[in-house]
Design a protein around this motif. Structure first.
Motif: not given
Lengths: 312, 285
Positions: A109-132
């Motif tokens: 429930v958390v990983g898939i939407p977050l993964g999609v959002q991270s990929a869609v806006r690669a390098g954005g705030v969500i992506d960086r938070t997600g990567t961390a």
């Protein structure tokens, strides 16, 4: 192709069962002494125990007897619990399944939407938070995360119970929340990483560019990409399972939950070999079956593979 | 924040500047390394028990992080635990790397029955999760710190073997290897002087990541009560021992737990970063 895979898996399991069996029987420590404990070792008592556990037979005979038992559903006797191994496992299976299921659901429930959002806006705030968060989830050992969560949410802010399995379905669920969150941290990080990598690759594909060029709404385009990205995510299931096995032992130990993980730990420390053997091979079997299912899912999910007659 | 951008693969500039996050990680690891080197000088008797001063909370005079139920000073114990946390995992990573290089190169270059045997061996080892196998073997067989190191080398080696084998297979087909073979150089010379340098970036990256995994595996084993003997200064062991006194002296649990997490993350990030640098500048596409 599938038949070969099944046979290969069966062969590995068979060899593994021999390795595990002979290894555990070569282990130092004397079963007779363990069983007698502090009682005096009279020759009759020793002989009776050796007779009861067939310790005087040659190792191959012991192995075949054990294998025959396993195939007919008899996993042997636990010397620590004085019950059958099947009962010992059966009585704890439910809790472990509930824990893993809950953790798995949270991770997806958390990983898939977050993964999609991270990929869609690669390098954005969500992506960086997600990567961390992903780095922490991937690197941090389950028990360290568990103890910190325990301190914060059971002691500092007493929202959740400190440990134990609880009574009744609702109470058990309540007791499982923190352990499941602990497990889900690692699982979710893997799901996030798999999803993000797969989505990045799909969003780069020609069909996405073409869909966008035709003015197909972005949300539908993403759904198309996610369907293709599902393949590497599903084939990564064995990765998740490998993590889950170790993680469950650690999470159950941290929160003192009476599940299969703590059963394994206690049995290992007590050298209750019948239980250790059964649990080890059970895990190997589950992993092998899931890996096979992932291969089948690969066929189902990807029409291209099916069209090639499953040559891949 | 060029680090995370680099990780995303968008707008990566191959500048020489080291990203801030990596600098932080390296400083952290340097501090831990200092603790490993100078810990024994600072706290010569870190595992000394003193029942008279047991269970003092953090901030007590003489014990900034308090003591545990055996009266051991948490600060001293934690500093002393750094050695156990770093030395073992590094040995595991290096050992499994060497084993991987040897067996992987042999399998990839010689092919034939040797390749078959080595590949089936890795299949077998990969059928069981590392942690499960380690718990069972070191729990049942006992054995101390170095037995656990040897066991983990064995269990970590399949990934190294596979990576090296794949790299060697790919390199073997290239013209420069054919040329080396035409010069009738010895097999060992071709394998280890010509092929190995070209797959080394992959191996070193994997070894760095293995340090992080081994750290987690090691401390997990100590936490479960197998691996290191009781009384050893080790973060995982410390967490097991201090779990019961979490509410009397939280620092005894929080400090080692945070340290394990932070060090594992730092090693992982540095490993990832090195991997990206090396595959970008190295010969391997």
């Amino acid at each position: 192709m599938l038949a070969v895979r099944v046979l290969g898996t069966a062969a590995i399991l068979f060899i593994l069962s021999i390795v595990v069996f002979s290894m555990l029987h070569l282990a130092p420590g004397d079963l007779v002494k363990t069983l007698l404990g502090t009682r005096p070792a009279s020759p009759e008592a020793v002989a009776a125990i050796r007779e009861q556990y067939h310790l005087d037979d040659p190792l191959p005979v012991q192995y075949l007897r054990w294998l025959g038992g396993v195939l007919s559903g008899d996993l042997g006797q636990s010397i620590r619990l004085q019950t059958s191994v099947a009962d010992a496992i059966g009585s704890r299976l439910g809790l472990t399944l509930a824990l893993c299921g809950l953790a798995f659901a949270m991770a997806l429930v958390v990983g898939i939407p977050l993964g999609v959002q991270s990929a869609v806006r690669a390098g954005g705030v969500i992506d960086r938070t997600g990567t961390a968060l992903g780095v922490i989830g991937l690197s941090a050992p389950t028990f360290a995360v568990g103890l910190l969560l325990l301190y914060v949410f059971a002691y500092y802010l007493p929202i959740f119970p400190v440990y134990g399995g609880g009574r009744g379905p609702l109470d058990t669920l309540y007791h499982l929340v923190l352990p499941a969150v602990t497990l889900a941290a690692g699982l979710g990080a893997i799901v996030l990483k798999l999803t993000r990598t797969a989505m990045l690759r799909e969003l780069d594909a020609d069909y996405v560019t073409s869909a966008r060029a035709r003015g197909i709404p972005e949300s539908r385009t993403r759904r198309l990409a996610l369907r293709n990205a599902a393949i590497p995510i599903v084939t990564g299931a064995s990765l998740l399972l490998t993590f889950l096995v170790g993680g469950t032992v650690l999470a159950e130990t941290t929160y003192a939950l009476p599940g299969l993980g703590t059963l394994l730990q206690d049995s290992v420390l007590f050298k209750d070999l019948a239980v250790v053997q059964a649990l080890t091979l059970l895990v190997a079997l589950v992993i092998a079956v899931i890996a096979l299912l992932a291969d089948v899912a690969y066929l189902v999910l990807d029409p291209r593979v099916r069209a090639q007659g499953g040559a891949a | 924040m060029t680090a995370s951008l680099g990780a995303v693969g968008v707008g990566f500039r191959s500048g020489r500047r080291m990203p801030a996050s990596i600098v932080v990680c390296l400083v952290l690891l340097a501090v831990v390394l200092l603790a490993v080197l100078f810990g024994p000088l600072l706290f010569p008797d870190a595992t000394k028990q003193d029942i008279l001063s047991s269970l003092m909370p953090a901030g007590s005079p003489g014990h900034p992080l308090g003591t545990d139920e055996l009266g051991r000073d948490i600060l001293a114990l934690t500093v002393a635990g750094a050695a156990s946390a770093l030395v073992g995992p590094v040995c595991v990573a290096v050992g499994s790397m060497l084993l991987g290089i040897l067996l992987g190169t042999l399998a990839g270059y010689e092919r034939g029955p040797l390749d078959f045997a080595i590949s089936r061996w890795t299949d077998l080892l990969l059928a069981l999760p590392v942690l499960l196998a380690a718990i069972v073997v070191s729990g049942v067989f006992g054995g101390g710190y170095w037995t656990t190191v040897a066991l983990l080398v064995l269990l970590f080696s399949p990934s190294d073997i596979r990576i090296v084998r794949a790299g060697v297979l790919e390199q073997s087909a290239r013209p420069y290897i054919e040329a080396a073979q035409m010069l009738s150089l010895s097999r060992w010379r071709v394998m280890f002087r010509h092929i190995l340098p070209n797959v080394s970036s992959l191996v070193i990256t994997n070894a760095m990541l293995n340090v992080a995994f081994a750290l987690v595996a090691f401390s997990s084993l100590s936490f479960l009560g197998v691996g290191v003997p009781p009384g050893t200064a080790d973060w995982g062991r410390q967490l097991t021992d201090s779990r019961a006194i979490m509410f009397d002296n939280p620092a005894a649990v929080i400090v080692p737990a945070l340290l394990i997490i932070v060090v594992a993350c730092a090693v992982n990030l540095v490993g990832d970063w090195l991997g990206q640098r090396m595959t970008r500048s190295g010969g391997l596409a």
